[in-house]
Motif scaffolding. Structure first.
Motif, PDB file in Angstrom:
ATOM      1  N   UNK A 124       0.826  -1.204   0.000  1.00  0.00           N
ATOM      2  CA  UNK A 124       0.000   0.000   0.000  1.00  0.00           C
ATOM      3  C   UNK A 124       0.865   1.261   0.000  1.00  0.00           C
ATOM      4  N   UNK A 125       1.940   1.262   0.791  1.00  0.00           N
ATOM      5  CA  UNK A 125       2.827   2.431   0.850  1.00  0.00           C
ATOM      6  C   UNK A 125       3.451   2.713  -0.519  1.00  0.00           C
ATOM      7  N   UNK A 126       3.903   1.651  -1.198  1.00  0.00           N
ATOM      8  CA  UNK A 126       4.571   1.835  -2.491  1.00  0.00           C
ATOM      9  C   UNK A 126       3.579   2.256  -3.566  1.00  0.00           C
ATOM     10  N   UNK A 127       2.397   1.632  -3.594  1.00  0.00           N
ATOM     11  CA  UNK A 127       1.418   1.951  -4.640  1.00  0.00           C
ATOM     12  C   UNK A 127       0.773   3.324  -4.445  1.00  0.00           C
ATOM     13  N   UNK A 128       0.663   3.759  -3.190  1.00  0.00           N
ATOM     14  CA  UNK A 128       0.040   5.050  -2.921  1.00  0.00           C
ATOM     15  C   UNK A 128       0.990   6.207  -3.209  1.00  0.00           C
ATOM     16  N   UNK A 129       2.269   6.049  -2.852  1.00  0.00           N
ATOM     17  CA  UNK A 129       3.208   7.171  -2.966  1.00  0.00           C
ATOM     18  C   UNK A 129       4.060   7.129  -4.235  1.00  0.00           C
ATOM     19  N   UNK A 130       4.120   5.975  -4.904  1.00  0.00           N
ATOM     20  CA  UNK A 130       4.870   5.842  -6.154  1.00  0.00           C
ATOM     21  C   UNK A 130       6.280   6.425  -6.028  1.00  0.00           C
ATOM     22  N   UNK A 131       7.144   5.816  -5.213  1.00  0.00           N
ATOM     23  CA  UNK A 131       8.509   6.336  -5.046  1.00  0.00           C
ATOM     24  C   UNK A 131       9.322   6.166  -6.315  1.00  0.00           C
ATOM     25  N   UNK A 132      10.391   6.952  -6.398  1.00  0.00           N
ATOM     26  CA  UNK A 132      11.278   6.867  -7.563  1.00  0.00           C
ATOM     27  C   UNK A 132      12.195   5.654  -7.507  1.00  0.00           C
ATOM     28  N   UNK A 133      12.485   5.170  -6.298  1.00  0.00           N
ATOM     29  CA  UNK A 133      13.407   4.042  -6.151  1.00  0.00           C
ATOM     30  C   UNK A 133      12.989   3.220  -4.938  1.00  0.00           C
ATOM     31  N   UNK A 134      12.865   1.900  -5.140  1.00  0.00           N
ATOM     32  CA  UNK A 134      12.579   0.956  -4.053  1.00  0.00           C
ATOM     33  C   UNK A 134      13.822   0.117  -3.846  1.00  0.00           C
ATOM     34  N   UNK A 135      14.486   0.313  -2.714  1.00  0.00           N
ATOM     35  CA  UNK A 135      15.733  -0.382  -2.415  1.00  0.00           C
ATOM     36  C   UNK A 135      15.466  -1.536  -1.451  1.00  0.00           C
ATOM     37  N   UNK A 136      15.909  -2.725  -1.842  1.00  0.00           N
ATOM     38  CA  UNK A 136      15.840  -3.872  -0.939  1.00  0.00           C
ATOM     39  C   UNK A 136      17.157  -3.966  -0.185  1.00  0.00           C
ATOM     40  N   UNK A 137      17.091  -3.893   1.137  1.00  0.00           N
ATOM     41  CA  UNK A 137      18.277  -3.954   1.989  1.00  0.00           C
ATOM     42  C   UNK A 137      18.435  -5.389   2.453  1.00  0.00           C
ATOM     43  N   UNK A 138      19.531  -6.016   2.071  1.00  0.00           N
ATOM     44  CA  UNK A 138      19.783  -7.409   2.437  1.00  0.00           C
ATOM     45  C   UNK A 138      21.187  -7.597   2.967  1.00  0.00           C
ATOM     46  N   UNK A 139      21.350  -8.640   3.778  1.00  0.00           N
ATOM     47  CA  UNK A 139      22.659  -8.943   4.339  1.00  0.00           C
ATOM     48  C   UNK A 139      23.493  -9.734   3.348  1.00  0.00           C
ATOM     49  N   UNK A 140      24.787  -9.459   3.350  1.00  0.00           N
ATOM     50  CA  UNK A 140      25.710 -10.234   2.515  1.00  0.00           C
ATOM     51  C   UNK A 140      26.057 -11.571   3.144  1.00  0.00           C
ATOM     52  N   UNK A 141      25.565 -11.823   4.358  1.00  0.00           N
ATOM     53  CA  UNK A 141      25.908 -13.049   5.083  1.00  0.00           C
ATOM     54  C   UNK A 141      24.964 -14.201   4.798  1.00  0.00           C
TER      55      UNK A 141
ATOM     56  N   UNK B  65       4.663  -2.564  -9.035  1.00  0.00           N
ATOM     57  CA  UNK B  65       5.960  -1.965  -8.757  1.00  0.00           C
ATOM     58  C   UNK B  65       6.780  -2.960  -7.929  1.00  0.00           C
ATOM     59  N   UNK B  66       7.941  -3.346  -8.434  1.00  0.00           N
ATOM     60  CA  UNK B  66       8.782  -4.341  -7.770  1.00  0.00           C
ATOM     61  C   UNK B  66      10.062  -3.685  -7.266  1.00  0.00           C
ATOM     62  N   UNK B  67      10.992  -4.504  -6.832  1.00  0.00           N
ATOM     63  CA  UNK B  67      12.269  -4.022  -6.315  1.00  0.00           C
ATOM     64  C   UNK B  67      13.085  -3.416  -7.454  1.00  0.00           C
ATOM     65  N   UNK B  68      13.609  -2.198  -7.234  1.00  0.00           N
ATOM     66  CA  UNK B  68      14.394  -1.505  -8.261  1.00  0.00           C
ATOM     67  C   UNK B  68      15.892  -1.698  -8.088  1.00  0.00           C
ATOM     68  N   UNK B  69      16.353  -1.854  -6.861  1.00  0.00           N
ATOM     69  CA  UNK B  69      17.783  -1.976  -6.602  1.00  0.00           C
ATOM     70  C   UNK B  69      18.033  -2.657  -5.281  1.00  0.00           C
ATOM     71  N   UNK B  70      19.294  -2.986  -5.030  1.00  0.00           N
ATOM     72  CA  UNK B  70      19.694  -3.752  -3.841  1.00  0.00           C
ATOM     73  C   UNK B  70      20.764  -2.976  -3.098  1.00  0.00           C
ATOM     74  N   UNK B  71      20.660  -2.970  -1.778  1.00  0.00           N
ATOM     75  CA  UNK B  71      21.691  -2.420  -0.906  1.00  0.00           C
ATOM     76  C   UNK B  71      22.179  -3.560  -0.016  1.00  0.00           C
ATOM     77  N   UNK B  72      23.441  -3.956  -0.190  1.00  0.00           N
ATOM     78  CA  UNK B  72      24.015  -5.066   0.584  1.00  0.00           C
ATOM     79  C   UNK B  72      24.722  -4.521   1.820  1.00  0.00           C
ATOM     80  N   UNK B  73      24.369  -5.047   2.976  1.00  0.00           N
ATOM     81  CA  UNK B  73      24.966  -4.595   4.227  1.00  0.00           C
ATOM     82  C   UNK B  73      25.955  -5.639   4.754  1.00  0.00           C
ATOM     83  N   UNK B  74      26.791  -5.192   5.704  1.00  0.00           N
ATOM     84  CA  UNK B  74      27.767  -6.062   6.389  1.00  0.00           C
ATOM     85  C   UNK B  74      28.702  -6.747   5.405  1.00  0.00           C
ATOM     86  N   UNK B  75      29.069  -6.021   4.354  1.00  0.00           N
ATOM     87  CA  UNK B  75      29.923  -6.588   3.316  1.00  0.00           C
ATOM     88  C   UNK B  75      31.360  -6.752   3.791  1.00  0.00           C
ATOM     89  N   UNK B  76      31.708  -6.081   4.865  1.00  0.00           N
ATOM     90  CA  UNK B  76      33.075  -6.179   5.378  1.00  0.00           C
ATOM     91  C   UNK B  76      33.266  -7.378   6.286  1.00  0.00           C
TER      92      UNK B  76
END
Length: 612
Positions: A512-529, A555-566
């Motif tokens: 509902x949040x994504x369809x109502x506000x239509x953001x320019x970028x939807x980032x999926x935050x995932x762990x590298x582990x 509207x699906x996932x547009x990009x990925x942000x990988x955390x804890x890559x170090x």
């Protein structure tokens, strides 16, 4: 019938097409096949289904390669039709077109008549095969009916014979009726003496004496009937109570940031300093080719043809590669990818795709099969990890700014992956490029989420829009965007609640949040582990967003942000798994604790690490 059959080179040059098969194709199935399947190293798949909801069309596409000539053959037909001759037709077209192919030639009108003849032959073979199958099914059905009739006749004969045998006497002289009873009383299944022996025996399954002994024990450990004495178990060492030191913490262990007290009691935290790693280019050292070819030696030695034969082939050259020749080297690469945290299913599909791209090629002189497979896998990984579209967020922000609206980024993901922290890192990077950033606290579900984001905003001196807890996050995000328009903010970073991919209510709220506000970028935050779990998370997030969308174009996932890559050393396979399964690029990589520890994904470095 077929809608279209197309022959083109791997470079994209169309050599021949037959448009007399049907009407013009609706949508762009060929372009989608190339973009979503062939370029994503999914060429080993059997077929590809294309849907064009706006055009009301659904196609199935099948293809084959001629790797020696670098040609692609694609057949398109309506999905509702189940054409059995397509594979046979593609093989015949591939054989006959390769016989007349010339790299310097562009026009192949003379192939039209050849194709019509091949199509008629393929359809005739399919009809004959269908007739043979129908006759086989009919004969098998008749034989089944005959067997059932014979079995029924045998049962009737047995029943008749059993009826005629009534009136017999047993050993005691009692008359036995046909229903198996003795003088109206059912005869026991076992003789009486057998039952008595079981009841009186000490070793039987229903020994009453043993049951009474077990009850009399009452949980106490006594000697068994055999005479063995049970050993006493040693006493378990009890954990000693911890003694806490009441002495104050030494000043040298206090690493908190210095803060001053305002008159109103609020803390004023010093501004964060340091250049973000996003603006620094990472240099990858190039190693010699000896290290590249060192590992697959064992695979070449373990092949059926032997190491000496492979050396002779590499010297002579002109050897046509078969699938059996590629399997040993591909198995080594598959095991290596899995040790680097690549999902097993994805590693298997990659190896199949590489095998499909190499099968039928000629091996050059002084070239080993292992090095050829290694090079093909390296090129495949580079194609997968290289973004297919622009990921320059700064340019997109300025374009949105020219249109007078803020650039909205929504951060989504499961619990505990670091969405709020990496949101602050992105805000810090945008600040360094003189952009006005505002945070939106839309995590109204988790306790302490608003306070956590408020702390980041205060440290970065960024305005924050918040409405507290137990509010609709979609409405909070909408009001935050309106506030950003009023304050002329350039970027709005929306923080959302962490949710598991199977949590239906929270996934519905996110949709509902994504369809109502239509953001320019939807980032999926995932762990590298996480490895294989990343595939399940990203797949189900995309699936839920598609299923719960209120519009046909979800509207699906547009990009990925990988955390804890170090923290993963060389286990970088999660990046490959997530990009392969979603087709979305990795736009940011979190690699530390400070706000400056955010960088781009170095594709060449990842490929080198995966194949090392």
């Amino acid at each position: 019938m077929l809608e279209e059959l197309l022959i083109f080179t791997r470079g994209g040059l169309i050599l021949w097409t037959c448009k007399e098969l049907g009407n013009a194709l609706k949508g762009s199935p060929i372009d989608t096949l190339i973009r979503s399947c062939l370029l994503e190293e999914r060429s080993a798949n059997v077929s590809y289904d294309y849907d064009a909801p706006s055009a009301g069309a659904a196609y199935t596409l099948k293809w084959t390669f001629h790797n020696e000539l670098n040609l692609v053959f694609v057949a398109v037909y309506q999905r509702i039709l189940r054409l059995l001759y397509v594979d046979d037709l593609l093989a015949a077209v591939k054989r006959d077109f390769a016989a007349i192919y010339n790299p310097k030639r562009v026009d192949y009108h003379d192939f039209d008549e050849i194709f019509r003849q091949l199509q008629k032959e393929a359809e005739a073979r399919a009809k004959e095969l269908r007739k043979v199958k129908q006759v086989t099914v009919r004969n098998s059905g008749n034989s089944t009916i005959k067997k059932q009739g014979q079995a029924a006749g045998q049962k009737n004969e047995q029943r008749t014979s059993s009826d005629s045998g009534s009136g017999k006497e047993d050993a005691d002289g009692n008359s036995v009726k046909s229903n198996g009873t003795m003088n109206g009383i059912k005869k026991p299944l076992f003789p009486r003496n057998v039952i008595e022996e079981d009841a009186n025996s000490n070793g039987g399954a229903f020994d009453v004496n043993k049951l009474q002994k077990l009850r009399s024990k009452g949980g106490k450990k006594t000697s068994t009937a055999v005479g063995k004495v049970s050993k006493t178990e040693p006493k378990k060492a009890t954990k000693k109570n911890r003694v806490w030191d009441d002495s104050p913490v030494e000043s040298q262990l206090d690493f908190t940031d210095p803060a001053k007290e305002r008159e109103d009691g609020e803390e004023v935290i010093e501004a964060v300093r340091g250049e973000s790693l996003m603006d620094k280019e990472e240099v990858v050292s190039s190693d010699s080719d000896d290290e590249v070819d060192e590992a697959p030696k064992n695979a070449q030695q373990s092949s059926k043809k032997g190491w000496f034969t492979s050396v002779i082939q590499s010297i002579s050259g002109n050897t046509v590669l078969e699938k059996s020749d590629l399997q040993p080297a591909l198995k080594v690469l598959k095991d290596r990818l899995m040790t680097k945290n690549v999902a097993e299913e994805i590693a298997e599909k990659l190896c199949e795709s590489v095998a499909a791209s190499l099968e039928g090629k000629k091996l050059g002189s002084f070239t080993r099969i292992s090095s050829t497979v290694h090079t093909a896998m390296e090129e495949a990984l580079l194609r997968i990890l290289t973004p297919k579209r622009s990921i320059d967020i700064l340019r997109d922000v300025h374009v949105s700014k020219e249109h007078g609206k803020p650039y909205v980024i929504v951060f989504v993901g499961v619990n505990g992956v670091g969405k709020s922290t990496n949101l602050a890192k992105v805000a810090y990077w945008l600040q360094q490029h003189d952009l006005k950033v505002m945070m939106a606290a839309c995590d109204t579900f988790r306790s302490g989420a608003v306070e956590q984001l408020r702390t980041h905003a205060r440290r970065l001196q960024v305005p924050i829009f918040e409405k507290g807890y137990e509010k609709d996050p979609a409405i909070v995000a909408k009001e935050a965007i309106q506030e950003a328009i009023h304050n002329r903010s350039d970027v709005v970073l929306v923080d959302t609640a962490g949710r598991m991919q199977d949590n239906e209510p929270l996934m519905r709220a996110l949709s509902k949040l994504i369809n109502l506000n239509k953001p320019d970028l939807v980032l999926f935050v995932g762990e590298a582990l996480v490895g294989n779990d990343a595939v399940d998370q990203l797949t189900k997030f995309d699936q839920k967003l598609a299923d719960l969308a209120m519009t046909p174009s979800a509207r699906l996932i547009d990009g990925i942000l990988l955390t804890k890559f170090d923290t993963i050393d060389d286990k970088v396979g999660a990046a490959l798994s997530m990009v392969y399964i979603s087709g979305s690029p990795v736009m940011f990589v979190g690699c530390g604790q400070s706000y400056a520890d955010l960088k781009k994904l170095n594709v060449k470095s990842i490929v080198k690490t995966l194949l090392k």
